[in-house]
Motif scaffolding. Structure first.
Motif, PDB file in Angstrom:
ATOM      1  N   ASN A 169       0.827  -1.216   0.000  1.00 32.20           N
ATOM      2  CA  ASN A 169       0.000   0.000   0.000  1.00 32.20           C
ATOM      3  C   ASN A 169       0.859   1.262   0.000  1.00 32.20           C
ATOM      4  O   ASN A 169       0.563   2.237   0.685  1.00 32.20           O
ATOM      5  CB  ASN A 169      -0.950   0.007   1.206  1.00 32.20           C
ATOM      6  CG  ASN A 169      -2.038  -1.018   1.093  1.00 32.20           C
ATOM      7  OD1 ASN A 169      -2.450  -1.384  -0.002  1.00 32.20           O
ATOM      8  ND2 ASN A 169      -2.518  -1.510   2.232  1.00 32.20           N
ATOM      9  N   ASN A 170       1.955   1.225  -0.763  1.00 32.91           N
ATOM     10  CA  ASN A 170       2.881   2.360  -0.848  1.00 32.91           C
ATOM     11  C   ASN A 170       3.497   2.715   0.499  1.00 32.91           C
ATOM     12  O   ASN A 170       3.856   3.869   0.744  1.00 32.91           O
ATOM     13  CB  ASN A 170       2.178   3.586  -1.446  1.00 32.91           C
ATOM     14  CG  ASN A 170       1.830   3.397  -2.902  1.00 32.91           C
ATOM     15  OD1 ASN A 170       2.648   2.908  -3.692  1.00 32.91           O
ATOM     16  ND2 ASN A 170       0.616   3.757  -3.279  1.00 32.91           N
ATOM     17  N   ASN A 171       3.615   1.723   1.343  1.00 34.44           N
ATOM     18  CA  ASN A 171       4.276   1.891   2.632  1.00 34.44           C
ATOM     19  C   ASN A 171       5.319   0.800   2.819  1.00 34.44           C
ATOM     20  O   ASN A 171       5.310  -0.216   2.122  1.00 34.44           O
ATOM     21  CB  ASN A 171       3.262   1.821   3.784  1.00 34.44           C
ATOM     22  CG  ASN A 171       2.304   2.991   3.783  1.00 34.44           C
ATOM     23  OD1 ASN A 171       2.710   4.137   3.694  1.00 34.44           O
ATOM     24  ND2 ASN A 171       1.014   2.696   3.850  1.00 34.44           N
ATOM     25  N   ASP A 197       6.824  -1.747  12.354  1.00 34.38           N
ATOM     26  CA  ASP A 197       6.430  -0.351  12.225  1.00 34.38           C
ATOM     27  C   ASP A 197       6.102  -0.052  10.765  1.00 34.38           C
ATOM     28  O   ASP A 197       6.589  -0.718   9.849  1.00 34.38           O
ATOM     29  CB  ASP A 197       7.558   0.570  12.694  1.00 34.38           C
ATOM     30  CG  ASP A 197       7.917   0.352  14.156  1.00 34.38           C
ATOM     31  OD1 ASP A 197       7.005   0.039  14.943  1.00 34.38           O
ATOM     32  OD2 ASP A 197       9.108   0.488  14.502  1.00 34.38           O
ATOM     33  N   LYS A 198       5.283   0.967  10.566  1.00 35.28           N
ATOM     34  CA  LYS A 198       4.900   1.380   9.213  1.00 35.28           C
ATOM     35  C   LYS A 198       5.581   2.706   8.886  1.00 35.28           C
ATOM     36  O   LYS A 198       5.526   3.655   9.662  1.00 35.28           O
ATOM     37  CB  LYS A 198       3.385   1.527   9.094  1.00 35.28           C
ATOM     38  CG  LYS A 198       2.917   1.945   7.698  1.00 35.28           C
ATOM     39  CD  LYS A 198       1.446   2.325   7.674  1.00 35.28           C
ATOM     40  CE  LYS A 198       0.550   1.113   7.802  1.00 35.28           C
ATOM     41  NZ  LYS A 198      -0.883   1.503   7.577  1.00 35.28           N
ATOM     42  N   TYR A 199       6.219   2.762   7.703  1.00 36.00           N
ATOM     43  CA  TYR A 199       6.893   3.961   7.212  1.00 36.00           C
ATOM     44  C   TYR A 199       6.347   4.306   5.835  1.00 36.00           C
ATOM     45  O   TYR A 199       5.828   3.442   5.121  1.00 36.00           O
ATOM     46  CB  TYR A 199       8.403   3.723   7.080  1.00 36.00           C
ATOM     47  CG  TYR A 199       9.102   3.312   8.351  1.00 36.00           C
ATOM     48  CD1 TYR A 199       9.769   4.240   9.141  1.00 36.00           C
ATOM     49  CD2 TYR A 199       9.118   1.974   8.754  1.00 36.00           C
ATOM     50  CE1 TYR A 199      10.426   3.851  10.298  1.00 36.00           C
ATOM     51  CE2 TYR A 199       9.772   1.573   9.910  1.00 36.00           C
ATOM     52  CZ  TYR A 199      10.425   2.525  10.683  1.00 36.00           C
ATOM     53  OH  TYR A 199      11.066   2.134  11.829  1.00 36.00           O
ATOM     54  N   ASP A 200       6.521   5.568   5.436  1.00 35.50           N
ATOM     55  CA  ASP A 200       6.255   5.885   4.038  1.00 35.50           C
ATOM     56  C   ASP A 200       7.498   5.515   3.231  1.00 35.50           C
ATOM     57  O   ASP A 200       8.526   5.098   3.788  1.00 35.50           O
ATOM     58  CB  ASP A 200       5.853   7.348   3.854  1.00 35.50           C
ATOM     59  CG  ASP A 200       6.948   8.355   4.232  1.00 35.50           C
ATOM     60  OD1 ASP A 200       8.142   7.971   4.242  1.00 35.50           O
ATOM     61  OD2 ASP A 200       6.609   9.515   4.501  1.00 35.50           O
ATOM     62  N   LEU A 234       8.412   7.640   9.694  1.00 34.30           N
ATOM     63  CA  LEU A 234       7.546   6.782  10.492  1.00 34.30           C
ATOM     64  C   LEU A 234       6.102   7.261  10.413  1.00 34.30           C
ATOM     65  O   LEU A 234       5.802   8.419  10.675  1.00 34.30           O
ATOM     66  CB  LEU A 234       8.011   6.759  11.949  1.00 34.30           C
ATOM     67  CG  LEU A 234       7.190   5.881  12.899  1.00 34.30           C
ATOM     68  CD1 LEU A 234       7.332   4.416  12.527  1.00 34.30           C
ATOM     69  CD2 LEU A 234       7.636   6.105  14.346  1.00 34.30           C
ATOM     70  N   ILE A 235       5.202   6.366  10.056  1.00 32.73           N
ATOM     71  CA  ILE A 235       3.772   6.663  10.022  1.00 32.73           C
ATOM     72  C   ILE A 235       3.088   6.140  11.271  1.00 32.73           C
ATOM     73  O   ILE A 235       2.306   6.850  11.909  1.00 32.73           O
ATOM     74  CB  ILE A 235       3.114   6.028   8.777  1.00 32.73           C
ATOM     75  CG1 ILE A 235       3.691   6.629   7.503  1.00 32.73           C
ATOM     76  CG2 ILE A 235       1.596   6.196   8.814  1.00 32.73           C
ATOM     77  CD1 ILE A 235       3.203   5.965   6.241  1.00 32.73           C
ATOM     78  N   GLN A 236       3.399   4.892  11.627  1.00 29.02           N
ATOM     79  CA  GLN A 236       2.769   4.288  12.802  1.00 29.02           C
ATOM     80  C   GLN A 236       3.702   3.261  13.424  1.00 29.02           C
ATOM     81  O   GLN A 236       4.040   2.255  12.804  1.00 29.02           O
ATOM     82  CB  GLN A 236       1.442   3.613  12.407  1.00 29.02           C
ATOM     83  CG  GLN A 236       0.693   3.006  13.581  1.00 29.02           C
ATOM     84  CD  GLN A 236      -0.615   2.376  13.171  1.00 29.02           C
ATOM     85  OE1 GLN A 236      -1.131   2.630  12.076  1.00 29.02           O
ATOM     86  NE2 GLN A 236      -1.194   1.563  14.032  1.00 29.02           N
TER      87      GLN A 236
END
Length: 287
Positions: free
Chosen positions: A158-160, A173-176, A181-183
């Motif tokens: 999902n583009n992450n 962890d979720k990054y762009d 860091l996104i979440q």
């Protein structure tokens, strides 16, 4: 005649729907950690059954320690802990298709695919994320210095970017795609997590020490825990899935047996409509 055509169209719709549903189960591939007899496997995630299992066909890779895997259509890209090579094989023939590229790295922990290019994470070396074309050309170091040591859980979804904290260390962890860091703690397994993959609907995480794969929804919420079936790899260590891959992550990496595209159904409908039109035109001419 018209009734027959309409009945055929309805039957085709039902068959396509049933076929799509029957084959909708996600197939997850994994590369096993081992010291010799490196084994590549595929599992039906509705049951945990082994649907494919074979030794890495490259004579150098099979004697190493399995790590990364990315499946693109019928092509498998896989890596090992003590080599910078990206090896290639096929989901159908299992033939050794050689080395895509020698990255020059001392080892590759994970490899992922974004629908166009391959992303490579060095093993035991937090120097960034290297990006290659599927022809083996280096695009560049996407995120210099990004990550720590031995991120064996890495996925583009999902583009992450989804990444764990180290060798079998959670959470994810979720990054762009720029590394922001996104979440934090997007997925928080209660076990030692390694490989992660996304099939377009759910995330699948390797529970490396318990012969299982856990499923999480698009929001990172736990769904289920699937114990994997027999036979175990014959490598002296049993099953230790380091990296995972699945089809369906990206638009041009569709899952096998997916429901026919809307365009296909429109073509079928157009063909039947044309047949009905020609039938009526023939009847008018006769009158």
């Amino acid at each position: 005649m018209i009734k027959r055509l309409l009945l055929c169209f309805m039957a085709a719709l039902m068959l396509c729907s049933l076929t799509g549903n029957a084959m909708a189960s996600t197939i997850v591939w994994g590369n096993n950690a081992s010291f010799g007899n490196v084994t590549l496997e595929a599992f039906d995630m509705s049951t945990g059954a082994v649907v494919q299992q074979f030794l890495a066909p490259n004579p150098i890779a099979v004697q190493d320690n399995g790590r990364g895997i990315a499946v693109v259509g019928t092509t498998i890209y896989y890596t090992t802990a003590n080599s910078g090579n990206i090896y290639v094989t096929n989901t159908t023939t299992h033939a050794d298709l050689g080395i895509l590229v020698d990255t020059g790295l001392s080892g590759i922990a994970s490899i992922a695919y974004d629908g166009t290019d391959l992303y490579v994470i060095p093993y035991n070396n937090g120097t960034g994320v290297f990006k290659y074309t599927t022809a083996g050309a280096l695009i560049g170091n996407l995120l210099p210095g990004f990550g720590g040591n031995s991120q064996d859980g890495f996925e583009i979804a999902n583009n992450n970017i989804l990444m764990n904290h180290g060798d079998a260390i959670g959470p994810y962890d979720k990054y762009d795609l720029a590394g922001n860091l996104i979440q934090a703690n997007f997925i928080t397994p209660t076990f030692a997590p390694t490989g992660i993959t996304f099939d377009g609907t759910n995330y699948f995480v390797s529970d490396i020490f318990n012969n299982a794969i856990a499923t999480y929804d698009i929001n990172g919420t736990f769904i289920s825990h699937t114990v994997l079936g027999l036979p175990l790899p014959q490598n002296g260590n049993g099953r230790l899935l380091e990296d995972l891959s699945s089809l369906g992550n990206v638009p041009n990496n569709p899952p096998p047996g997916s429901v026919p595209e809307p365009g296909t159904m429109l073509l079928m409908g157009a063909g039947i409509a044309g047949a009905i039109f020609m039938r009526r035109r023939s009847q008018k001419a006769k009158a």
